[in-house]
Design an enzyme around this catalytic site. Structure first.
Site, PDB file in Angstrom:
ATOM      1  N   TYR A 252       0.867  -1.180   0.000  1.00 28.80           N
ATOM      2  CA  TYR A 252       0.000   0.000   0.000  1.00 28.80           C
ATOM      3  C   TYR A 252       0.908   1.235   0.000  1.00 28.80           C
ATOM      4  O   TYR A 252       2.083   1.129   0.320  1.00 28.80           O
ATOM      5  CB  TYR A 252      -0.984  -0.009   1.183  1.00 28.80           C
ATOM      6  CG  TYR A 252      -0.380  -0.007   2.570  1.00 28.80           C
ATOM      7  CD1 TYR A 252      -0.178   1.178   3.255  1.00 28.80           C
ATOM      8  CD2 TYR A 252      -0.024  -1.199   3.193  1.00 28.80           C
ATOM      9  CE1 TYR A 252       0.373   1.178   4.531  1.00 28.80           C
ATOM     10  CE2 TYR A 252       0.520  -1.211   4.472  1.00 28.80           C
ATOM     11  CZ  TYR A 252       0.718  -0.019   5.136  1.00 28.80           C
ATOM     12  OH  TYR A 252       1.253  -0.016   6.381  1.00 28.80           O
ATOM     13  N   HIS A 299       6.185  -0.493   0.927  1.00 28.84           N
ATOM     14  CA  HIS A 299       5.963   0.657   0.055  1.00 28.84           C
ATOM     15  C   HIS A 299       6.941   0.624  -1.123  1.00 28.84           C
ATOM     16  O   HIS A 299       8.102   0.282  -0.952  1.00 28.84           O
ATOM     17  CB  HIS A 299       6.158   1.962   0.831  1.00 28.84           C
ATOM     18  CG  HIS A 299       5.370   2.019   2.097  1.00 28.84           C
ATOM     19  ND1 HIS A 299       4.026   1.761   2.127  1.00 28.84           N
ATOM     20  CD2 HIS A 299       5.736   2.280   3.367  1.00 28.84           C
ATOM     21  CE1 HIS A 299       3.603   1.879   3.380  1.00 28.84           C
ATOM     22  NE2 HIS A 299       4.613   2.187   4.149  1.00 28.84           N
TER      23      HIS A 299
END
Ligand code: NAG
Ligand code: NAG
Ligand code: NAG
Ligand code: NAG
Ligand code: NAG
Ligand code: NAG
Ligand code: NAG
Length: 324
Positions: A252, A299
Site C-alpha cells: 500500500y 511501500h
C-alpha cells in the site's frame, strides 16, 4: 494557433480601462482567451484563481488519466460504506479484525461529520506545502517559505520545535497513525491514516477511554489534539492512490505519497519539501540520525519516486530538494 491567455489577476488589473471594465467583471471567474481561429475573445472556465491549477486536466493527459476529482477523500457517516473490492483490499492489510460499522458510528458521534474541502472553484487559490521528513531539509532555510503557504501539511512525527529555520513552525494538518502519533497544537487538523480497524478504535479510545495502549507495538493511549479538527482518510482514497498513482506497486502507498496525492485533491498549488535523499544520497529523517530504508517491501519507493518526478514534469507540483 496562437492563444493569448489573460490568466493572472496582475495582468487583468494592468489592462483595466473604462471600456474593458465591464467585460472583465463579466469574465471574472473565467480566463479570456484570444482565439485566432475565431477572431475574438472567448471565455473559458478556470478551475481556480492561481496562475496554474493542479486540478486543470487540460494540460496533461497523463494526469487526467489518473486524477479522479470525485473520489471520497475523508470518511464521514454518509460515505462510509465500502465497495466489495475496497473492503477486501483494505481489510487484507491488517492483521486483526473488528467491527467497521460500529467504529464508524462511534467516530462520527465524537468527531465532525461533514464534507470537507468541497470549496474548489474559480475564486480560490489555495497554496499548500507538503512537508516530508527528509534530511535534505537541514540547512535549507525553507522555514519562512513553508510557513507562507495556506496549508502546511506535515507527516508523522516530524517536529517543528528546534527546526523552525528549515521546516517552519506552522502546521495546519498532520497525517498520522497510532504508531506514529504525537501531540498536536489546537489549530492543527489531526488526519488519521487508517490501515486497520484498530486504528479507528485507537482514535476513539485516545479521546475517550484511553484504554488502547498497543497495536503491534506500544502506542500512546492518548494525544493532545483538537477533537473538532479530526479527519480520517477514506479507505477508498487509499485504494485509489494505490491503483491510480502507485499502480499496484508495493503493498500500500507510503504516508508521504498518500499525503502528496491528498494535497493534489484539496489544494490548487502544491509545493513539496523534505522528500527524497540528501544530495549525497543519504536517506534519513531531519530529526533523527538513524538512516531509513528506501524500498521497504511494503511501500514501492522507486515507483513512488518516479510518479513524483512525473508530477513535477507535468507542472503539477514543485519539488524543493534543499541544498545539503
Ligand atoms: C478557438 O476557436 C475554435 C472555433 O470556435 C475552437 O474550435 C477552438 O477550440 C478554440 N480554441 C481555444 C483554445 O479555445
Ligand atoms: C473488483 O475487482 C475485480 C478484479 O480485480 C474487477 O474485475 C472488478 O471490476 C472490480 N469491481 C469494482 C466495482 O471495482
Ligand atoms: C457489527 O456491529 C453491528 C452493530 O453493532 C452488527 O449489526 C453487525 O452484525 C456487526 N458486524 C459484524 C461483521 O460483526
Ligand atoms: C460525506 O462526504 C461526501 C463526499 O465524500 C458528501 O457528499 C457528503 O455530503 C458528506 N456527508 C456529510 C454528513 O457531510
Ligand atoms: C481549542 O479550540 C477549540 C475550538 O476548536 C476550543 O473550543 C478550545 O477551547 C481550544 N482549546 C485550547 C486549549 O485552546
Ligand atoms: C476499552 O474500553 C471499552 C469500553 O469500556 C471496552 O469495550 C473495550 O473492550 C476496552 N478495550 C481494551 C483494549 O481494553
Ligand atoms: C528519485 O528521483 C530522482 C530524480 O530523478 C533521482 O535523482 C533519484 O536518484 C531517485 N531516487 C531513487 C532512490 O531512485
Amino acid at each position: 494557433m496562437w492563444v493569448f491567455l489573460l490568466k493572472h489577476r496582475r495582468y487583468r488589473t494592468a489592462l483595466l480601462s473604462s471600456t474593458t471594465i465591464l467585460v472583465l467583471l463579466y469574465f471574472q471567474s473565467s480566463v479570456l482567451v484570444f482565439n485566432y481561429s475565431s477572431y475574438g475573445f472567448v471565455s473559458k472556465k478556470v478551475p481556480c484563481a492561481c496562475s496554474i491549477c493542479v486540478a486543470d486536466g487540460g494540460n496533461s493527459n497523463w494526469f487526467s488519466e489518473r486524477y479522479n476529482p470525485n473520489i471520497p477523500l475523508l470518511l464521514n457517516s454518509t460515505n462510509s460504506a465500502l465497495g466489495a473490492n475496497v473492503s477486501k483490499w483494505w481489510k487484507g492489510l491488517q492483521s486483526n479484525a473488528g467491527n467497521y460499522t460500529e467504529a464508524v458510528d462511534q467516530l462520527f458521534s465524537l468527531f465532525p461529520d461533514e464534507e470537507h474541502y468541497s470549496d474548489a472553484g474559480p475564486d480560490r487559490c489555495r497554496t499548500c506545502a507538503v512537508v516530508g521528513n527528509s534530511g535534505n531539509l537541514l540547512g535549507s532555510h525553507y522555514g519562512p517559505l513553508i510557513d507562507f503557504h495556506d496549508f502546511v501539511i506535515r507527516i508523522n512525527k516530524g517536529p517543528t520545535e528546534g527546526y523552525e529555520k528549515d521546516v517552519g513552525s506552522k502546521t495546519t494538518h498532520r497525517i498520522l497513525y497510532p504508531e506514529s502519533a504525537m501531540d498536536l497544537d489546537n489549530s492543527t487538523h489531526l488526519v488519521l491514516l487508517p490501515v486497520k480497524i484498530l486504528d479507528l478504535q485507537w482514535l476513539i479510545s485516545a479521546f475517550t477511554t484511553k484504554n488502547i495502549t498497543e497495536t503491534y507495538t506500544d502506542v500512546p493511549s492518548t494525544i493532545q489534539a483538537n477533537k473538532d479538527k479530526v479527519m480520517i482518510l477514506h479507505p477508498e482514497f487509499l485504494r485509489y492512490v494505490y491503483d491510480n498513482w502507485a499502480e499496484g506497486h508495493g503493498l500500500y502507498p507510503s504516508t508521504g505519497f498518500l499525503t502528496l496525492i491528498f494535497a493534489l485533491h484539496v489544494c490548487d498549488e502544491v509545493n513539496v519539501f523534505g522528500f527524497g535523499a540528501t544530495s549525497d544520497g543519504i536517506w534519513h529523517h531531519y530529526f533523527e540520525t538513524i538512516s531509513t530504508s528506501y524500498e521497504s517491501g511494503i511501500h514501492a519507493g522507486n515507483f513512488e519516486n518516479e510518479t513524483i518526478n512525473r508530477l513535477q514534469q507535468e507542472n503539477k507540483i514543485l519539488v524543493l530538494k534543499g541544498w545539503t
